[in-house]
Design a protein around this motif. Structure first.
Motif, short mmCIF file in Angstrom:
data_model
loop_
_atom_site.label_atom_id
_atom_site.label_comp_id
_atom_site.label_asym_id
_atom_site.label_seq_id
_atom_site.Cartn_x
_atom_site.Cartn_y
_atom_site.Cartn_z
N UNK A 295 0.62 -1.22 0.01
CA UNK A 295 0.02 -0.01 0.06
C UNK A 295 0.83 1.14 -0.12
N UNK A 296 2.21 1.27 0.76
CA UNK A 296 3.01 2.41 0.45
C UNK A 296 3.22 2.85 -1.19
N UNK A 297 3.00 2.04 -1.89
CA UNK A 297 3.47 2.39 -3.31
C UNK A 297 2.00 3.06 -3.94
N UNK A 298 0.97 3.24 -3.36
CA UNK A 298 -0.03 4.21 -3.61
C UNK A 298 -0.28 5.47 -3.23
N UNK A 299 0.80 6.03 -2.56
CA UNK A 299 0.70 7.37 -2.08
C UNK A 299 2.04 7.98 -2.28
N UNK A 300 2.07 9.33 -2.56
CA UNK A 300 3.21 10.06 -2.86
C UNK A 300 3.15 11.09 -2.39
N UNK A 301 4.26 11.93 -2.46
CA UNK A 301 4.21 13.44 -2.02
C UNK A 301 4.10 14.45 -3.06
N UNK A 302 3.05 15.25 -2.88
CA UNK A 302 2.51 16.08 -3.85
C UNK A 302 3.80 17.17 -4.39
N UNK A 308 2.43 21.20 -2.33
CA UNK A 308 3.67 20.51 -2.60
C UNK A 308 4.15 20.27 -1.03
N UNK A 309 4.64 19.15 -1.05
CA UNK A 309 5.36 18.48 0.40
C UNK A 309 4.42 17.51 0.86
N UNK A 310 2.78 17.69 0.68
CA UNK A 310 1.96 17.04 1.36
C UNK A 310 1.74 15.69 0.78
N UNK A 311 1.13 14.55 1.46
CA UNK A 311 1.06 13.35 0.89
C UNK A 311 -0.19 13.58 0.00
N UNK A 312 -0.07 12.57 -1.02
CA UNK A 312 -1.15 12.84 -1.99
C UNK A 312 -1.81 11.14 -1.73
N UNK A 313 -3.07 11.13 -1.21
CA UNK A 313 -3.60 9.66 -0.86
C UNK A 313 -4.74 9.55 -1.74
N UNK A 314 -5.12 10.09 -2.90
CA UNK A 314 -6.24 10.03 -3.63
C UNK A 314 -6.27 8.41 -4.25
N UNK A 315 -5.30 8.09 -4.66
CA UNK A 315 -5.19 6.70 -5.18
C UNK A 315 -5.52 5.64 -4.04
N UNK A 316 -4.67 5.82 -2.91
CA UNK A 316 -5.00 4.99 -1.82
C UNK A 316 -6.20 4.67 -1.26
N UNK A 317 -6.77 6.37 -0.94
CA UNK A 317 -8.07 6.31 -0.59
C UNK A 317 -9.09 5.57 -1.66
N UNK A 318 -8.77 5.70 -3.00
CA UNK A 318 -10.00 5.14 -3.90
C UNK A 318 -9.96 3.43 -3.56
N UNK A 319 -8.87 3.12 -3.25
CA UNK A 319 -8.87 1.49 -3.03
C UNK A 319 -9.38 1.09 -1.61
#
Length: 349
Positions: A295-302, A308-319
């Motif tokens: 699951x760590x591969x489904x979030x990244x730093x914007x 900028x610098x915040x976690x993007x969890x849009x795909x992570x949360x979609x799942x």
């Protein structure tokens, strides 16, 4: 070949990923989407930092009995931003030589690439090398044994009265030797969850039907008019079999035993007992949030100027939103049978 073709796809900046996925799931064909997962929109939403924008589309595709295989490939954008490229394969594992099978054969192996499989259908069972392992007291007729990937047929040359006596009461084999935990009927079937599976299967239940009356109806109907009867069902029986939950939780092995309250009273005493035993998912849990290796591969730093610098969890949360929904759990869906046993025995003497 497939992998090389996918690598030549032209990149479209700020693509409308949501609309693209909607078109895929509303169609009836296999498809591949390659994306970095960033869904940019105008206004304050920007790169939709925590918006589960693909959740409903994924849900729609899965409810059709289909599969989504998502491969996450780490890469560095512009030489400084650590991101992931996602290969989303929309298919159905029932399709022979489907696009996921082609992709796996063509893509180079890389331990950094993680795959996650979204599906409501439980994994297929596997078997012990010496399967079927049937209790000796059942006098199995090997000549009439049929083992298939989804079901099997076994004939026991014993009535349930003797089975109860030999297995439940005496726990002896045909030679009179004590059997360890001798009340098992069959064992050697395995159902193990992988880190790429959407759900972990926690418990399996044995649901039993006496289908001999239906079999007779089916046989007579075909003999008389060559047609199948409108209804081909069986009587659901209680207190016949159970699955050893302790062994399953430790090893993933499905060991079928007599129910502790079994006394044979629910079985026929005047005719054969042709039993259909469905091994169904009784309980499961999500395998994403609790599985950081994948699951760590489904979030990244914007990298957007606003976030900028915040976690993007849009795909992570979609799942995640799909997998925590009780309606999406395998035990609450129609395709929850992992294996079926047809057991034919003598009259319940």
């Amino acid at each position: 070949m497939v992998y090389q073709l996918l690598r030549t796809v032209k990149e479209v900046n700020n693509a409308d990923i949501k609309t693209a996925v909607n078109r895929i799931v509303n169609g009836n064909r296999q498809a591949v989407l390659i994306t970095d997962g960033e869904f940019f929109t105008q206004g304050i939403t920007g790169d939709n930092l925590n918006n589960p924008y693909l959740s409903e589309s994924f849900r729609t595709w899965m409810k059709k009995g289909n599969d989504i295989y998502i491969y996450s490939e780490p890469y560095v954008e512009s030489g400084k931003f650590n991101k992931f490229r996602y290969y989303m394969l929309f298919t159905n594992k029932g399709i022979e030589n489907n696009i996921n099978e082609k992709f796996r054969r063509s893509a180079p192996q890389d331990p950094n690439v993680k795959m996650f499989h979204l599906s409501l259908v439980p994994p297929k069972v596997t078997f012990d090398e010496t399967y079927p392992q049937v209790n000796d007291a059942l006098s199995r007729n090997e000549a009439k044994s049929v083992v298939n990937a989804n079901f099997e047929v076994e004939e026991f040359q014993t009535g349930w009265g003797d089975i109860y006596s030999y297995i439940k009461a005496n726990a002896m084999d045909a030679m009179g030797n004590p059997l360890p935990k001798g009340d098992y009927i069959m064992k050697g079937i395995y159902l193990k969850s992988d880190e790429s599976d959407a759900f972990k299967i926690k418990n399996i239940e044995a649901v039993t039907y006496n289908i001999y009356p239906s079999y007779v109806e089916l046989r007579d109907s075909i003999a008389s008019n060559g047609k199948l009867p409108k209804c081909y069902t069986g009587e659901k029986l209680s207190k016949v079999f159970v699955v050893d939950e302790d062994i399953f939780s430790k090893t993933g092995e499905i060991v079928l035993r007599l129910d502790p309250d079994f006394d044979g009273s629910t079985l026929s005493s005047t005719g054969p007992n042709l039993l259909k035993v469905d091994l169904v998912v009784k309980k499961s849990e999500e395998n994403f949030y609790s599985n950081p290796t994948v699951s760590q591969n489904f979030r990244w730093v914007s990298i957007s100027s606003r976030n900028q610098g915040r976690d993007n969890t849009s795909l992570y949360e979609s799942i995640r939103q799909i997998l925590i929904d009780p309606q999406m759990l395998p035990e609450n869906n129609s395709e929850n049978i992992v294996y079926t046993l047809y057991l034919n025995t003598l009259v319940n003497n």
